[in-house]
Design a protein around this motif. Sequence first.
Motif, PDB file in Angstrom:
ATOM      1  N   CYS A  17      97.629  -7.687   0.920  1.00  0.00           N
ATOM      2  CA  CYS A  17      98.137  -8.492  -0.175  1.00  0.00           C
ATOM      3  C   CYS A  17      98.146  -7.748  -1.502  1.00  0.00           C
ATOM      4  CB  CYS A  17      97.286  -9.764  -0.309  1.00  0.00           C
ATOM      5  SG  CYS A  17      97.478 -10.899   1.086  1.00  0.00           S
ATOM      6  N   LYS A  18      97.557  -6.563  -1.553  1.00  0.00           N
ATOM      7  CA  LYS A  18      97.524  -5.809  -2.788  1.00  0.00           C
ATOM      8  C   LYS A  18      98.931  -5.378  -3.195  1.00  0.00           C
ATOM      9  CE  LYS A  18      92.877  -3.803  -2.464  1.00  0.00           C
ATOM     10  NZ  LYS A  18      92.123  -2.539  -2.279  1.00  0.00           N
ATOM     11  N   ALA A  19      99.095  -5.113  -4.468  1.00  0.00           N
ATOM     12  CA  ALA A  19     100.379  -4.596  -4.949  1.00  0.00           C
ATOM     13  C   ALA A  19     100.622  -3.217  -4.357  1.00  0.00           C
ATOM     14  CB  ALA A  19     100.354  -4.520  -6.469  1.00  0.00           C
ATOM     15  N   LEU A  20     101.902  -2.881  -4.167  1.00  0.00           N
ATOM     16  CA  LEU A  20     102.233  -1.554  -3.652  1.00  0.00           C
ATOM     17  C   LEU A  20     101.650  -0.479  -4.557  1.00  0.00           C
ATOM     18  CD1 LEU A  20     105.951  -1.960  -2.509  1.00  0.00           C
ATOM     19  CD2 LEU A  20     103.997  -1.387  -1.049  1.00  0.00           C
ATOM     20  N   ILE A  21     101.866  -0.639  -5.853  1.00  0.00           N
ATOM     21  CA  ILE A  21     101.276   0.260  -6.860  1.00  0.00           C
ATOM     22  C   ILE A  21     100.685  -0.640  -7.948  1.00  0.00           C
ATOM     23  CG2 ILE A  21     101.696   2.072  -8.563  1.00  0.00           C
ATOM     24  CD1 ILE A  21     104.026   3.026  -6.893  1.00  0.00           C
ATOM     25  N   PRO A  22      99.367  -0.604  -8.132  1.00  0.00           N
ATOM     26  CA  PRO A  22      98.740  -1.490  -9.112  1.00  0.00           C
ATOM     27  C   PRO A  22      99.399  -1.375 -10.487  1.00  0.00           C
ATOM     28  CG  PRO A  22      97.061  -0.396  -7.803  1.00  0.00           C
ATOM     29  CD  PRO A  22      98.370   0.235  -7.426  1.00  0.00           C
ATOM     30  N   GLY A  23      99.679  -2.535 -11.077  1.00  0.00           N
ATOM     31  CA  GLY A  23     100.269  -2.574 -12.405  1.00  0.00           C
ATOM     32  C   GLY A  23     101.775  -2.597 -12.426  1.00  0.00           C
ATOM     33  N   ASP A  31     111.008   1.249  -5.508  1.00  0.00           N
ATOM     34  CA  ASP A  31     111.950   2.262  -5.996  1.00  0.00           C
ATOM     35  C   ASP A  31     111.238   3.595  -6.215  1.00  0.00           C
ATOM     36  OD1 ASP A  31     114.058   0.562  -5.930  1.00  0.00           O
ATOM     37  OD2 ASP A  31     114.263   0.327  -8.094  1.00  0.00           O
ATOM     38  N   CYS A  32     110.019   3.553  -6.721  1.00  0.00           N
ATOM     39  CA  CYS A  32     109.256   4.791  -6.946  1.00  0.00           C
ATOM     40  C   CYS A  32     108.969   5.491  -5.629  1.00  0.00           C
ATOM     41  CB  CYS A  32     107.947   4.480  -7.669  1.00  0.00           C
ATOM     42  SG  CYS A  32     108.138   3.904  -9.379  1.00  0.00           S
ATOM     43  N   LEU A  33     108.520   4.746  -4.639  1.00  0.00           N
ATOM     44  CA  LEU A  33     108.198   5.342  -3.339  1.00  0.00           C
ATOM     45  C   LEU A  33     109.468   5.837  -2.637  1.00  0.00           C
ATOM     46  CD1 LEU A  33     105.500   2.823  -2.045  1.00  0.00           C
ATOM     47  CD2 LEU A  33     105.153   5.102  -3.009  1.00  0.00           C
ATOM     48  N   ALA A  34     110.581   5.158  -2.855  1.00  0.00           N
ATOM     49  CA  ALA A  34     111.842   5.571  -2.229  1.00  0.00           C
ATOM     50  C   ALA A  34     112.278   6.949  -2.705  1.00  0.00           C
ATOM     51  CB  ALA A  34     112.937   4.551  -2.514  1.00  0.00           C
ATOM     52  N   GLY A  43     102.501  11.550   4.698  1.00  0.00           N
ATOM     53  CA  GLY A  43     101.359  11.287   3.844  1.00  0.00           C
ATOM     54  C   GLY A  43     101.370   9.876   3.287  1.00  0.00           C
ATOM     55  N   LEU A  44     102.569   9.378   2.940  1.00  0.00           N
ATOM     56  CA  LEU A  44     102.676   8.014   2.438  1.00  0.00           C
ATOM     57  C   LEU A  44     102.202   7.006   3.481  1.00  0.00           C
ATOM     58  CD1 LEU A  44     106.161   7.981   0.624  1.00  0.00           C
ATOM     59  CD2 LEU A  44     103.898   8.438  -0.349  1.00  0.00           C
ATOM     60  N   PRO A  49      98.076   0.188   4.884  1.00  0.00           N
ATOM     61  CA  PRO A  49      99.000  -0.511   5.788  1.00  0.00           C
ATOM     62  C   PRO A  49     100.312  -0.927   5.134  1.00  0.00           C
ATOM     63  CG  PRO A  49      96.767  -1.294   6.154  1.00  0.00           C
ATOM     64  CD  PRO A  49      96.720  -0.407   4.939  1.00  0.00           C
ATOM     65  N   ARG A  50     100.257  -1.356   3.874  1.00  0.00           N
ATOM     66  CA  ARG A  50     101.491  -1.790   3.211  1.00  0.00           C
ATOM     67  C   ARG A  50     102.459  -0.630   3.032  1.00  0.00           C
ATOM     68  NH1 ARG A  50     102.291  -5.578  -1.631  1.00  0.00           N
ATOM     69  NH2 ARG A  50     104.290  -5.596  -0.560  1.00  0.00           N
ATOM     70  N   TRP A  51     101.955   0.528   2.607  1.00  0.00           N
ATOM     71  CA  TRP A  51     102.820   1.692   2.459  1.00  0.00           C
ATOM     72  C   TRP A  51     103.374   2.118   3.818  1.00  0.00           C
ATOM     73  CZ3 TRP A  51     101.587   5.860  -1.727  1.00  0.00           C
ATOM     74  CH2 TRP A  51     101.441   5.245  -2.972  1.00  0.00           C
TER      75      TRP A  51
END
Length: 300
Positions: A17-23, A31-34, A43-44, A49-51
């Motif tokens: 349930c955590k944000a993909l990237i906090p904040g 979009d950042c991870l893409a 590595g990602l 688990p979410r990533w």
Amino acid sequence: MRGREKRGRGVEGEECCKALIPGLPDDIASDCLARVPLRFHPGLRLVCPRWRDLVTAPSFHRHRERIGVAEDMIFLVQAVVPVDNGRGSDEGEEERKGGAAACRPPVYGLSAYNATLGSWHRVVTPEPVPLFAQVAAVGREVVLLGGWDRASLEPTAEVRVLDLATGGWRRGAAMNAARSFFACAAVEGRVYVAGGHDGQKNALRSAESYDPAADAWSALPEMGEERDECRGVAAGGRFWAVSGYGTEGQGRFVGAAEWYDAEAGTWTREEGLGEAGGAACVWVSGAGCGAWGAAVESVG
């Protein structure tokens, strides 16, 4: 014990349930991870688990294409050059004397060229690639097939499939016929193979196609003539087997080609494609999910 299990499940649920990237809102984080290059996606997948679920989803790679960050990849099967660890002179001397090192077959691997970023890297494989294997890309998968078995130096019908999103390998259904030095290309979601030679070095006319989604091979009508060391090309929605030679014409390449009409189930011969010879043919294209392509040509 039961309490620890509940706490473990609770931690896992909290992680999901955590944000993909906090904040950051998840859409901006996505979009950042893409924008992370494909070679760093393994590595990602290990971060959380979410990533992992995000970067392995087909929708993520379609999103990369939509926002213009998809990459074109070229895959090659090639001999792995051994690293000289300061023993080059000794090994060279052994080879000049006809030692065991000179008799060992080379190790082949799968290389990837990122045509968008202009960089090369070696794809990790669970075991060495068969000598002179062919490679084709269908959707998010790269298919390695055929070639020579390293132990027996005989043609193999082996098929291995790499899922580029998850990085996982699986064994695919074997070809109906073991073959090496054959034509291979992917057309409209299927991998086509034709020609090559068998274990007795007889040139082949046979052909077949592979559906990675169903993990099944279908026999095709035979070509009009034998074609050993022919080259496969996908062009105009057709599979082409270019040049090659027959059993009795060992090494005498022809200048003609044949293309397969999937709707009619027939082969058509085309003359005058060029001078007779063993020139390489390479097809490069964007493929599935807009994130990768493939070069369907084995090189030594």
